[in-house]
Design a protein around this motif. Sequence first.
Motif, PDB file in Angstrom:
ATOM      1  N   GLY A  99       0.796  -1.225   0.000  1.00  0.00           N
ATOM      2  CA  GLY A  99       0.000   0.000   0.000  1.00  0.00           C
ATOM      3  C   GLY A  99       0.824   1.268   0.000  1.00  0.00           C
ATOM      4  N   ALA A 100       2.090   1.192  -0.435  1.00  0.00           N
ATOM      5  CA  ALA A 100       2.999   2.336  -0.338  1.00  0.00           C
ATOM      6  C   ALA A 100       2.500   3.551  -1.121  1.00  0.00           C
ATOM      7  N   GLU A 101       2.034   3.353  -2.349  1.00  0.00           N
ATOM      8  CA  GLU A 101       1.589   4.491  -3.163  1.00  0.00           C
ATOM      9  C   GLU A 101       0.406   5.199  -2.518  1.00  0.00           C
ATOM     10  N   GLY A 102      -0.563   4.426  -2.038  1.00  0.00           N
ATOM     11  CA  GLY A 102      -1.707   5.033  -1.370  1.00  0.00           C
ATOM     12  C   GLY A 102      -1.319   5.741  -0.094  1.00  0.00           C
ATOM     13  N   ALA A 103      -0.353   5.167   0.630  1.00  0.00           N
ATOM     14  CA  ALA A 103       0.111   5.784   1.874  1.00  0.00           C
ATOM     15  C   ALA A 103       0.787   7.116   1.605  1.00  0.00           C
ATOM     16  N   LEU A 104       1.594   7.193   0.543  1.00  0.00           N
ATOM     17  CA  LEU A 104       2.248   8.458   0.203  1.00  0.00           C
ATOM     18  C   LEU A 104       1.236   9.506  -0.245  1.00  0.00           C
ATOM     19  N   SER A 105       0.223   9.088  -0.965  1.00  0.00           N
ATOM     20  CA  SER A 105      -0.813  10.027  -1.402  1.00  0.00           C
ATOM     21  C   SER A 105      -1.567  10.615  -0.215  1.00  0.00           C
ATOM     22  N   ALA A 106      -1.583   9.873   0.902  1.00  0.00           N
ATOM     23  CA  ALA A 106      -2.315  10.329   2.090  1.00  0.00           C
ATOM     24  C   ALA A 106      -1.502  11.253   2.977  1.00  0.00           C
ATOM     25  N   VAL A 107      -0.201  11.371   2.730  1.00  0.00           N
ATOM     26  CA  VAL A 107       0.651  12.180   3.607  1.00  0.00           C
ATOM     27  C   VAL A 107       0.186  13.633   3.706  1.00  0.00           C
ATOM     28  N   PRO A 108      -0.139  14.330   2.607  1.00  0.00           N
ATOM     29  CA  PRO A 108      -0.522  15.748   2.727  1.00  0.00           C
ATOM     30  C   PRO A 108      -1.677  15.999   3.691  1.00  0.00           C
ATOM     31  N   HIS A 109      -2.742  15.189   3.629  1.00  0.00           N
ATOM     32  CA  HIS A 109      -3.836  15.450   4.569  1.00  0.00           C
ATOM     33  C   HIS A 109      -3.560  14.868   5.954  1.00  0.00           C
ATOM     34  N   THR A 110      -2.674  13.872   6.050  1.00  0.00           N
ATOM     35  CA  THR A 110      -2.329  13.328   7.360  1.00  0.00           C
ATOM     36  C   THR A 110      -1.584  14.354   8.211  1.00  0.00           C
ATOM     37  N   VAL A 111      -0.686  15.114   7.590  1.00  0.00           N
ATOM     38  CA  VAL A 111       0.101  16.102   8.336  1.00  0.00           C
ATOM     39  C   VAL A 111      -0.406  17.529   8.109  1.00  0.00           C
ATOM     40  N   GLY A 112      -1.567  17.680   7.497  1.00  0.00           N
ATOM     41  CA  GLY A 112      -2.189  19.000   7.383  1.00  0.00           C
ATOM     42  C   GLY A 112      -1.556  19.930   6.374  1.00  0.00           C
ATOM     43  N   LEU A 113      -0.913  19.401   5.337  1.00  0.00           N
ATOM     44  CA  LEU A 113      -0.333  20.282   4.330  1.00  0.00           C
ATOM     45  C   LEU A 113      -1.409  20.992   3.511  1.00  0.00           C
ATOM     46  N   GLU A 114      -2.638  20.502   3.592  1.00  0.00           N
ATOM     47  CA  GLU A 114      -3.741  21.120   2.863  1.00  0.00           C
ATOM     48  C   GLU A 114      -4.398  22.255   3.643  1.00  0.00           C
ATOM     49  N   ASP A 115      -3.947  22.472   4.876  1.00  0.00           N
ATOM     50  CA  ASP A 115      -4.481  23.599   5.654  1.00  0.00           C
ATOM     51  C   ASP A 115      -4.222  24.911   4.930  1.00  0.00           C
ATOM     52  N   ASP A 116      -5.219  25.758   4.881  1.00  0.00           N
ATOM     53  CA  ASP A 116      -5.082  27.075   4.255  1.00  0.00           C
ATOM     54  C   ASP A 116      -5.159  28.140   5.350  1.00  0.00           C
ATOM     55  N   ALA A 117      -4.008  28.609   5.792  1.00  0.00           N
ATOM     56  CA  ALA A 117      -3.961  29.564   6.897  1.00  0.00           C
ATOM     57  C   ALA A 117      -4.629  30.887   6.544  1.00  0.00           C
ATOM     58  N   SER A 118      -4.715  31.221   5.262  1.00  0.00           N
ATOM     59  CA  SER A 118      -5.328  32.497   4.874  1.00  0.00           C
ATOM     60  C   SER A 118      -6.817  32.532   5.187  1.00  0.00           C
ATOM     61  N   GLN A 119      -7.429  31.356   5.361  1.00  0.00           N
ATOM     62  CA  GLN A 119      -8.858  31.288   5.651  1.00  0.00           C
ATOM     63  C   GLN A 119      -9.158  31.273   7.149  1.00  0.00           C
ATOM     64  N   PHE A 120      -8.090  31.301   7.960  1.00  0.00           N
ATOM     65  CA  PHE A 120      -8.303  31.232   9.399  1.00  0.00           C
ATOM     66  C   PHE A 120      -8.839  32.563   9.929  1.00  0.00           C
ATOM     67  N   ALA A 121      -9.829  32.477  10.806  1.00  0.00           N
ATOM     68  CA  ALA A 121     -10.446  33.686  11.358  1.00  0.00           C
ATOM     69  C   ALA A 121      -9.425  34.498  12.148  1.00  0.00           C
ATOM     70  N   THR A 122      -9.454  35.816  11.978  1.00  0.00           N
ATOM     71  CA  THR A 122      -8.497  36.689  12.663  1.00  0.00           C
ATOM     72  C   THR A 122      -9.153  37.499  13.778  1.00  0.00           C
ATOM     73  N   THR A 123     -10.357  37.113  14.177  1.00  0.00           N
ATOM     74  CA  THR A 123     -11.039  37.811  15.256  1.00  0.00           C
ATOM     75  C   THR A 123     -10.229  37.687  16.548  1.00  0.00           C
ATOM     76  N   PRO A 124      -9.954  38.785  17.243  1.00  0.00           N
ATOM     77  CA  PRO A 124      -9.166  38.714  18.482  1.00  0.00           C
ATOM     78  C   PRO A 124      -9.789  37.755  19.488  1.00  0.00           C
ATOM     79  N   GLY A 125      -8.944  37.030  20.196  1.00  0.00           N
ATOM     80  CA  GLY A 125      -9.433  36.093  21.194  1.00  0.00           C
ATOM     81  C   GLY A 125      -8.448  34.960  21.409  1.00  0.00           C
ATOM     82  N   LEU A 126      -8.838  34.023  22.274  1.00  0.00           N
ATOM     83  CA  LEU A 126      -7.963  32.922  22.668  1.00  0.00           C
ATOM     84  C   LEU A 126      -7.575  32.053  21.474  1.00  0.00           C
ATOM     85  N   LEU A 127      -8.541  31.749  20.597  1.00  0.00           N
ATOM     86  CA  LEU A 127      -8.255  30.871  19.471  1.00  0.00           C
ATOM     87  C   LEU A 127      -7.201  31.470  18.550  1.00  0.00           C
TER      88      LEU A 127
END
Length: 200
Positions: A99-127
């Motif tokens: 299953g090596a090929e499938g496992a490598l294809s899963a790496v980006p979403h496993t480690v969050g490389l698909e996260d888009d920081a530009s969409q993160f809310a910038t409202t002041p607060g704890l989060l």
Amino acid sequence: MSLSARRSVECSETSGDLEDSPRPGVLRPSVHPMNERSWQLERPLDLLQTLRFALPKTPALLRTAGNEATYSLWSEQGAATVKLVLTADSLRAQAVGPGAEGALSAVPHTVGLEDDASQFATTPGLLRDLHRRQRGFRLGHSKRVFDTILPTVIGQRVTTDEAKRSYRRLVDMVGESAPGEDPLLLPPRPEAVAKLSYAD
């Protein structure tokens, strides 16, 4: 969704036999092709912290050391073992097993490389403050529902420490050996768990 990391290298290498002439009476280990990919990072990645939340927490399935992590999984093609190595500006992944090929294809979403920081809310607060302090933490996910549900369900029935012990015992009981040289086990398969009695 745009990737926050650009894949820069994709290659496959076939490893030779571990021994050209095995000793009499000694079985030669089966050797699977070694596959490798790497991604250039556009922002920090806290690999170990991210994997703590993205994968089941037991040494039999996940081992970490410094900026490296090795874990086992079942992909659609079969079993695989993945080794991740983090550098200052890139993440390299090697995988072995059917299953090596499938496992490598899963790496980006496993480690969050698909996260888009530009969409993160910038409202002041704890989060927002936590997000600023933990710049390398990503919200990874495995997309393997059973692997996630099983330890979660166990954790709903007993205390946290008891749940960890129970899950580790379950992995030791029905987990199969993972491909490669690392002494890892694979996450329990649903059919293997279904055969267990309540007493087990």
